[in-house]
Design an enzyme around this catalytic site. Structure first.
Site, PDB file in Angstrom:
ATOM      1  N   TYR A 130       0.091 -26.601  57.240  1.00  0.00           N
ATOM      2  CA  TYR A 130       0.166 -27.043  58.559  1.00  0.00           C
ATOM      3  C   TYR A 130      -0.444 -26.012  59.254  1.00  0.00           C
ATOM      4  O   TYR A 130       0.105 -24.879  59.238  1.00  0.00           O
ATOM      5  CB  TYR A 130       1.437 -27.732  59.113  1.00  0.00           C
ATOM      6  CG  TYR A 130       1.470 -27.969  60.347  1.00  0.00           C
ATOM      7  CD1 TYR A 130       1.364 -29.392  60.505  1.00  0.00           C
ATOM      8  CD2 TYR A 130       1.465 -27.281  61.882  1.00  0.00           C
ATOM      9  CE1 TYR A 130       1.211 -30.041  61.876  1.00  0.00           C
ATOM     10  CE2 TYR A 130       1.101 -27.937  62.988  1.00  0.00           C
ATOM     11  CZ  TYR A 130       1.177 -29.336  63.046  1.00  0.00           C
ATOM     12  OH  TYR A 130       0.936 -29.862  64.196  1.00  0.00           O
ATOM     13  N   GLN A 191       3.860 -36.209  62.759  1.00  0.00           N
ATOM     14  CA  GLN A 191       3.217 -37.469  61.915  1.00  0.00           C
ATOM     15  C   GLN A 191       2.383 -36.694  60.912  1.00  0.00           C
ATOM     16  O   GLN A 191       2.253 -37.249  59.620  1.00  0.00           O
ATOM     17  CB  GLN A 191       2.265 -38.216  62.717  1.00  0.00           C
ATOM     18  CG  GLN A 191       1.226 -37.458  63.598  1.00  0.00           C
ATOM     19  CD  GLN A 191       1.720 -36.831  64.936  1.00  0.00           C
ATOM     20  OE1 GLN A 191       2.815 -36.636  65.190  1.00  0.00           O
ATOM     21  NE2 GLN A 191       0.661 -36.734  65.646  1.00  0.00           N
ATOM     22  N   ASN A 214       5.175 -26.313  66.311  1.00  0.00           N
ATOM     23  CA  ASN A 214       5.974 -26.376  67.163  1.00  0.00           C
ATOM     24  C   ASN A 214       7.469 -26.893  67.024  1.00  0.00           C
ATOM     25  O   ASN A 214       7.778 -27.390  65.824  1.00  0.00           O
ATOM     26  CB  ASN A 214       5.514 -27.097  68.277  1.00  0.00           C
ATOM     27  CG  ASN A 214       5.301 -28.495  68.194  1.00  0.00           C
ATOM     28  OD1 ASN A 214       5.710 -29.042  67.058  1.00  0.00           O
ATOM     29  ND2 ASN A 214       4.303 -29.357  68.824  1.00  0.00           N
ATOM     30  N   SER A 237       8.031 -16.318  67.640  1.00  0.00           N
ATOM     31  CA  SER A 237       7.666 -15.170  67.274  1.00  0.00           C
ATOM     32  C   SER A 237       8.762 -14.103  67.498  1.00  0.00           C
ATOM     33  O   SER A 237       9.281 -14.266  68.625  1.00  0.00           O
ATOM     34  CB  SER A 237       6.390 -14.906  67.458  1.00  0.00           C
ATOM     35  OG  SER A 237       5.380 -15.871  67.195  1.00  0.00           O
ATOM     36  N   GLN A 259       3.227 -10.114  70.632  1.00  0.00           N
ATOM     37  CA  GLN A 259       4.251 -11.280  70.347  1.00  0.00           C
ATOM     38  C   GLN A 259       4.753 -12.037  71.417  1.00  0.00           C
ATOM     39  O   GLN A 259       4.703 -13.144  71.097  1.00  0.00           O
ATOM     40  CB  GLN A 259       5.553 -10.799  69.349  1.00  0.00           C
ATOM     41  CG  GLN A 259       5.019 -10.091  68.078  1.00  0.00           C
ATOM     42  CD  GLN A 259       4.171 -10.972  67.189  1.00  0.00           C
ATOM     43  OE1 GLN A 259       4.606 -11.997  66.807  1.00  0.00           O
ATOM     44  NE2 GLN A 259       2.759 -10.622  67.157  1.00  0.00           N
ATOM     45  N   HIS A 262       2.689 -15.099  72.669  1.00  0.00           N
ATOM     46  CA  HIS A 262       2.680 -16.348  71.605  1.00  0.00           C
ATOM     47  C   HIS A 262       3.274 -17.479  72.441  1.00  0.00           C
ATOM     48  O   HIS A 262       2.714 -18.616  72.340  1.00  0.00           O
ATOM     49  CB  HIS A 262       3.339 -16.121  70.353  1.00  0.00           C
ATOM     50  CG  HIS A 262       2.554 -15.619  69.127  1.00  0.00           C
ATOM     51  ND1 HIS A 262       1.439 -16.295  68.726  1.00  0.00           N
ATOM     52  CD2 HIS A 262       2.571 -14.398  68.529  1.00  0.00           C
ATOM     53  CE1 HIS A 262       0.909 -15.315  67.736  1.00  0.00           C
ATOM     54  NE2 HIS A 262       1.730 -14.258  67.514  1.00  0.00           N
ATOM     55  N   GLU A 327      11.654 -10.507  62.670  1.00  0.00           N
ATOM     56  CA  GLU A 327      10.272 -11.086  61.748  1.00  0.00           C
ATOM     57  C   GLU A 327       9.466  -9.922  61.437  1.00  0.00           C
ATOM     58  O   GLU A 327       9.073  -9.566  60.297  1.00  0.00           O
ATOM     59  CB  GLU A 327       9.518 -12.203  62.690  1.00  0.00           C
ATOM     60  CG  GLU A 327       8.203 -12.555  61.905  1.00  0.00           C
ATOM     61  CD  GLU A 327       7.585 -13.692  62.967  1.00  0.00           C
ATOM     62  OE1 GLU A 327       6.843 -14.517  62.356  1.00  0.00           O
ATOM     63  OE2 GLU A 327       7.923 -13.499  64.208  1.00  0.00           O
ATOM     64  N   HIS A 328       9.211  -9.008  62.690  1.00  0.00           N
ATOM     65  CA  HIS A 328       8.332  -7.967  62.456  1.00  0.00           C
ATOM     66  C   HIS A 328       9.063  -6.778  62.855  1.00  0.00           C
ATOM     67  O   HIS A 328       9.822  -6.716  64.195  1.00  0.00           O
ATOM     68  CB  HIS A 328       7.088  -8.107  63.409  1.00  0.00           C
ATOM     69  CG  HIS A 328       6.254  -9.263  63.405  1.00  0.00           C
ATOM     70  ND1 HIS A 328       6.232 -10.479  64.115  1.00  0.00           N
ATOM     71  CD2 HIS A 328       5.292  -9.794  62.326  1.00  0.00           C
ATOM     72  CE1 HIS A 328       5.550 -11.607  63.597  1.00  0.00           C
ATOM     73  NE2 HIS A 328       4.877 -10.940  62.553  1.00  0.00           N
ATOM     74  N   ASP A 361      -0.885  -9.244  61.273  1.00  0.00           N
ATOM     75  CA  ASP A 361      -1.267 -10.769  61.588  1.00  0.00           C
ATOM     76  C   ASP A 361      -2.469 -11.182  61.123  1.00  0.00           C
ATOM     77  O   ASP A 361      -2.675 -12.304  60.639  1.00  0.00           O
ATOM     78  CB  ASP A 361      -1.230 -10.944  62.987  1.00  0.00           C
ATOM     79  CG  ASP A 361       0.318 -11.368  63.696  1.00  0.00           C
ATOM     80  OD1 ASP A 361       1.116 -11.423  62.841  1.00  0.00           O
ATOM     81  OD2 ASP A 361       0.382 -11.121  64.691  1.00  0.00           O
ATOM     82  N   GLU A 415      36.598 -27.572  29.494  1.00  0.00           N
ATOM     83  CA  GLU A 415      36.436 -28.450  30.851  1.00  0.00           C
ATOM     84  C   GLU A 415      36.488 -30.033  30.709  1.00  0.00           C
ATOM     85  O   GLU A 415      36.272 -30.617  31.466  1.00  0.00           O
ATOM     86  CB  GLU A 415      34.753 -28.237  31.066  1.00  0.00           C
ATOM     87  CG  GLU A 415      34.439 -26.651  31.426  1.00  0.00           C
ATOM     88  CD  GLU A 415      32.921 -26.650  31.921  1.00  0.00           C
ATOM     89  OE1 GLU A 415      32.141 -27.636  31.877  1.00  0.00           O
ATOM     90  OE2 GLU A 415      32.734 -25.584  32.490  1.00  0.00           O
ATOM     91  N   HIS A 420      29.725 -33.112  25.385  1.00  0.00           N
ATOM     92  CA  HIS A 420      29.167 -31.693  25.065  1.00  0.00           C
ATOM     93  C   HIS A 420      29.583 -31.038  24.066  1.00  0.00           C
ATOM     94  O   HIS A 420      28.728 -30.493  23.390  1.00  0.00           O
ATOM     95  CB  HIS A 420      29.499 -30.791  26.604  1.00  0.00           C
ATOM     96  CG  HIS A 420      28.783 -31.211  27.911  1.00  0.00           C
ATOM     97  ND1 HIS A 420      29.029 -32.608  28.418  1.00  0.00           N
ATOM     98  CD2 HIS A 420      27.777 -30.569  28.454  1.00  0.00           C
ATOM     99  CE1 HIS A 420      28.023 -32.542  29.472  1.00  0.00           C
ATOM    100  NE2 HIS A 420      27.170 -31.572  29.498  1.00  0.00           N
TER     101      HIS A 420
END
Length: 431
Positions: A130, A191, A214, A237, A259, A262, A327-328, A361, A415, A420
């Site tokens: 995506y 979708q 998003n 971010s 950042q 963003h 993240e960074h 990046d 068990e 088994h």
């Protein structure tokens, strides 16, 4: 920006409040996404066409018209200025070279009794990536998602990207061409995730979906997990800068902006033991912010979720960074290697004053799809390993069946799983 000090009595509570953010949890978003996924699952291409017309204002006669052909991808690449083409190719080459080091390989070993044990590594058959196409276009995301998949040996890479108003971005399409994307579709939102998960007459179902989006995309990925694999549910971010107070304050201000621009809910935090330096960075922010094209977004981000934190020492900064698990993480200090062992939780660590997060990046080589919202405590950057899977190999010899069978039978009886135990006992040598 919020100003904090680690010496404050309620510092831990204020820091926790600053970091408090959960992704894709809005009930209204989740309800809308559930309806979209169900519609695509049951109505297929008809639902895709309706949602594309509704959300992206793109109307086509048939679902096949949503596909971008390979020739169109190539044409987009050809249209780019020579300098841009070279930059894309250079970035792609660096990303490909780095990720080749991540390739896992099958292995096996033989025990003394002839039993063979091992692991078979295989690539996924088909993955979907995506690529966001709303507030900004991200050709770098194409490279970071498609190239590791190709290096892993994935058979087919399917790209989906929204094109609001029908606007196709040549940089994104060119990146898809360079990265070796097999098929591309102008579909976005929940979708698109649903189409990749369940398949339609036009868009084939995939085995795993990766790439940021998003809140609707994040909620959709969460819902289809289990039907397909996903990389992560990405949040806003983040950047955390640890600075010793000796880096040019303009550099640090711009790194925080990198950042913050963003999204209004992106997060930028600075940790430093020097109160005077924090004031210098604040002054740089005030001077540089009016020059930024995305000033409103940066300003909202810094005001809503940004912070400058005065710490007692760089060692304490590392402890706080481990809690934040950003993240960074920029380690903008004189000798960054001295602190590396103290840092346990971060998506990517940028070491030294000259290592701006923005290089990561685009073109440093490591992946920029990173864990957010403190998930770096248990998650890793996207990589080749996300597009490979492992199967255990077990080939037991007659001698092994005797020795292992006795162990297995004893445990199985313990068990209460008689079948088994008997399956193992039938293969035992006569006693």
């Amino acid at each position: 920006m919020l100003k904090l000090s680690s010496r404050e009595a309620n510092f831990s509570e204020r820091l926790a409040a600053l970091l408090d953010f959960e992704t894709a949890q809005d009930p209204a978003v989740d309800t809308a996404v559930a309806d979209i996924i169900q519609a695509v699952k049951t109505q297929g291409d008809a639902a895709l066409l309706a949602y594309t017309a509704r959300f992206d204002r793109v109307q086509v006669a048939q679902a096949a018209d949503l596909e971008i052909t390979h020739d169109e991808l190539k044409a987009a690449f050809t249209r780019l200025p020579a300098e841009t083409r070279s930059a894309l190719e250079a970035a792609a080459g660096r990303v490909r070279r780095y990720h080749k080091h991540q390739l896992a390989h099958s292995w096996e070993y033989t025990e003394e009794d002839g039993t063979v044990l091992g692991q078979k590594v295989t690539a996924l058959d088909r993955v979907g990536i995506y690529v966001p196409g709303g507030k900004a276009a991200y050709p770098s995301s194409v490279l970071m998602n498609a190239i590791p998949a190709k290096v892993a040996g994935v058979g087919e890479v399917i790209m989906v990207v929204p094109t609001p108003g029908g606007e196709r971005n040549d940089l994104v399409l060119a990146a898809a061409f360079i990265a070796g994307v097999d098929r591309a579709f102008t579909v976005g939102g929940a979708q698109a995730v649903a189409a990749l998960a369940y398949g339609t007459a036009t868009i084939p179902a995939v085995d795993k979906i990766t790439g940021p989006g998003n809140a609707y995309v994040a909620a959709a990925k969460r819902r289809v997990f289990g039907i397909v694999g996903i990389d992560m549910v990405a949040g806003p971010s983040e950047i955390l800068v640890i600075c010793d107070g000796k880096t040019d304050p303009d550099w640090i201000a711009m790194d925080l902006f990198s950042q913050a621009e963003h999204d209004e809910i992106a997060q930028a935090i600075l940790l430093c033991p020097d109160a005077n330096y924090l004031a210098e960075v604040e002054a740089s922010i005030g001077r540089l912010l009016p020059t930024m094209p995305r000033r409103a977004i940066i300003e909202a981000s810094l005001k809503n979720r940004g912070a400058m934190i005065e710490v007692a020492s760089l060692e304490e900064a590392c402890q706080i960074a481990n809690y934040i698990a950003p993240e960074h993480l920029e380690l903008s200090v004189e000798h960054p290697e001295h602190y590396l062992d103290q840092l346990r939780h971060a998506g990517a660590i940028f070491m030294g004053r000259f290592t701006s997060e923005s290089l990561g990046d685009y073109c440093a080589g490591p992946n920029h799809v990173l864990p957010t919202s403190r998930t770096a405590r248990f998650a890793s950057p996207l990589g080749v390993y996300d597009f490979q899977k492992r199967s255990s190999l077990i080939r037991v010899s007659a001698d092994g069946a005797d020795s292992l069978g006795r162990i297995a039978a004893t445990l199985a009886h313990g068990e209460g799983l008689t079948a088994h135990a008997r399956a193992a006992e039938l293969r035992l040598k006569s006693t």
